[in-house]
Design an enzyme around this catalytic site. Structure first.
Site, PDB file in Angstrom:
ATOM      1  N   ASN A 150       0.803  -1.231   0.000  1.00 52.53           N
ATOM      2  CA  ASN A 150       0.000   0.000   0.000  1.00 52.53           C
ATOM      3  C   ASN A 150       0.834   1.278   0.000  1.00 52.53           C
ATOM      4  O   ASN A 150       0.392   2.299  -0.518  1.00 52.53           O
ATOM      5  CB  ASN A 150      -0.982   0.003   1.178  1.00 52.53           C
ATOM      6  CG  ASN A 150      -0.286   0.032   2.522  1.00 52.53           C
ATOM      7  OD1 ASN A 150       0.704  -0.661   2.738  1.00 52.53           O
ATOM      8  ND2 ASN A 150      -0.789   0.843   3.426  1.00 52.53           N
ATOM      9  N   GLU A 246       4.790  -3.463  12.443  1.00 48.11           N
ATOM     10  CA  GLU A 246       3.859  -2.346  12.265  1.00 48.11           C
ATOM     11  C   GLU A 246       2.628  -2.953  11.614  1.00 48.11           C
ATOM     12  O   GLU A 246       2.655  -3.318  10.440  1.00 48.11           O
ATOM     13  CB  GLU A 246       4.487  -1.250  11.395  1.00 48.11           C
ATOM     14  CG  GLU A 246       3.800   0.093  11.552  1.00 48.11           C
ATOM     15  CD  GLU A 246       2.649   0.285  10.587  1.00 48.11           C
ATOM     16  OE1 GLU A 246       1.498   0.086  11.035  1.00 48.11           O
ATOM     17  OE2 GLU A 246       2.875   0.617   9.435  1.00 48.11           O
TER      18      GLU A 246
END
Length: 483
Positions: A150, A246
């Site tokens: 992304n 993350e």
């Protein structure tokens, strides 16, 4: 446009494999934009060994030497923004302007990391009459980095730069859903560095597992989903590797009753639908005071209806497709589930290319109203162009709903009263909270550790805290002779 053929990069050499996988344009998936080498477990072994051998000499280089190479790398990225951006749009689906911003932020990541590094890598020393102490920072070894599709440039550079600047070597596995543009950039960067310092592999789950369980890999840094992170963590346990994760977010926005809707609503809509909602810290749910709810809902729908949905290279498009089939189906099912549960779902926006609509992963942006706080559309990470609006009756209720999740990445508070907003902010369980905006300011990008609490991650990126992920402390204590 031609079709790229992308090989593995091991020890600064292109490595061809016996099988290549097609990468298709998510906005026109009959178009193949590249062929990517499918690596094997043996290729992982070669890459890790190359990185391990390079570590012995790379760790001996000075911070000044490493910094100079990264300055050259930043210049290379600045020179190649245009072609990299177009390829990123074709493989990722994001709008061309967003792709140019993504690529353009890469040198900025390098410059910020270099700036933070000057103070961070200083040894801490102290001395008294009987002893001398030095607390020094040393590299860890081979780092395995697994990055998502992304935001492939920023998220890769946020791992690569601090890791290699600290004296480590690295093996990077880009996402198969957007591997080409970032691998092109990494190939150019790697050529500046000694052989084996930066390596790039591609492949399926077997390749990822081989990389994250390899005994010579000392730490794993991964950005992606929680399910994969748990699998990685279990594999890392056998050799007690360090992990940095993350992970996902279910990021709440709390609108307080003194907020100016004319100012707030456009920023919240932008924060929810940026890159078609496919950013980990995009706004995923909005809590609105009951008395303001109808006005907020109407204004949100008006703004969302202005989106023009089309291919990322279409200059008229203001919202692109989602990236892949699995995500497309997941978001469609979430929307349908909300509708079946009795929520008010309205799909808005203009279809720019109706004839191509079924040839891409296009979704009209959706606003979900009259939704219960415990419904799936509210409690999950949607990662698509949809936003649920939830009414609340008190600050306490808003905070309770915002915190009743295992996610804790980002959040935002919207108010005309800074002191009040700050007080509410400090009650939110999140790694980051923004007030009257969504995202980091330039000062925030420099100083804010990026990461989440609870199941949104372990560790941080950016700032001096991010550099600390890639070092070990070595403490030296000299005992002076007594007289």
């Amino acid at each position: 446009m031609g079709v790229d053929k992308l090989h593995l990069l091991i020890n600064n050499e292109d490595v061809e494999t016996g099988q290549y996988t097609e990468v298709k344009d998510p906005g026109r998936y009959t178009d193949v934009v590249g062929l990517v080498a499918k690596g094997t477990v043996q290729h992982v072994e070669q890459a890790v060994q190359a990185a391990h051998q390079a570590f012995a000499s790379w760790r001996q280089t000075s911070l000044e030497e490493r910094s100079a190479l990264f300055m050259q790398a930043a210049k290379l990225l600045e020179e190649d923004t245009s072609s990299l951006s177009e390829m990123l749009t074709r493989e990722n689906g994001m709008l061309l302007n967003d792709a140019a911003m993504e690529v353009g932020l890469s040198p900025y990541v390098i410059y910020l990391t270099l700036e933070n590094a000057q103070a961070f890598f200083q040894s801490k020393q102290a001395e008294d009459e009987v002893s001398f102490v030095s607390v020094e920072k040393r590299p860890i070894g081979v780092i395995a980095a697994i990055v998502p599709w992304n935001a492939p440039f920023v998220l890769t550079l946020q791992k690569l730069v601090p890791a290699v600047l600290a004296g480590n070597t690295i093996v990077i596995k880009p996402s198969p859903n957007a591997p080409i543009s970032i691998s092109r950039a990494l190939r150019k960067m790697a050529a500046l560095f000694p052989d084996g310092v930066i390596n790039v592999i591609h492949g399926d789950t077997d390749v990822g597992t081989a990389l994250t369980t390899h005994p010579l890999v000392r730490k794993i840094t991964f950005t992606g989903g929680g399910k994969t992170a748990k699998h990685i963590m279990k594999g890392a346990a056998d050799s007690l590797k360090g992990v940095h994760f993350e992970l996902g977010g279910n990021d709440p926005a709390i609108v307080l009753d003194d907020a100016d809707l004319d100012e707030v609503v456009p920023k919240i809509v932008q924060g929810a639908f940026w890159r078609s909602g496919q950013i980990c810290f995009d706004i995923k749910r909005v809590y609105v005071p009951q008395a303001m709810y109808d006005a907020f809902y109407r204004r949100t729908c008006d703004l969302v209806d202005a989106y023009k949905v089309g291919h990322g290279l279409n200059p008229d498009a203001t919202l692109g497709p989602v990236n892949n089939k699995l995500q497309y189906q997941y978001v469609k099912e979430l929307i349908e589930g909300a509708r079946q549960s009795g929520a008010k779902v309205i799909e808005l926006g203009q279809k720019l290319e109706p004839a191509n609509w079924d040839n891409g992963y296009f979704l009209q942006p959706a606003v979900v109203g009259d939704v219960e706080p415990g419904q799936d559309i509210v409690t999950c990470e949607q990662f698509g162009p949809v936003i649920p609006l939830i009414a609340y009756r008190s600050e306490e209720e808003a905070l309770r709903m915002a915190n009743m999740t295992e996610y804790g990445l980002a959040s935002s508070v919207w108010s005309s009263d800074f002191e009040r907003a700050l007080r509410v902010t400090r009650e939110i369980e999140a790694g980051m909270t923004f007030i009257n905006g969504h995202g980091q300011s330039p000062l925030g990008a420099k100083l804010m550790p990026f990461g989440g609490v609870k199941q949104s991650g372990i560790g941080r990126e950016n700032s001096e805290v991010g550099l600390a992920e890639y070092i070990e402390y070595h403490a030296i204590n000299y005992h002076k002779q007594s007289h």
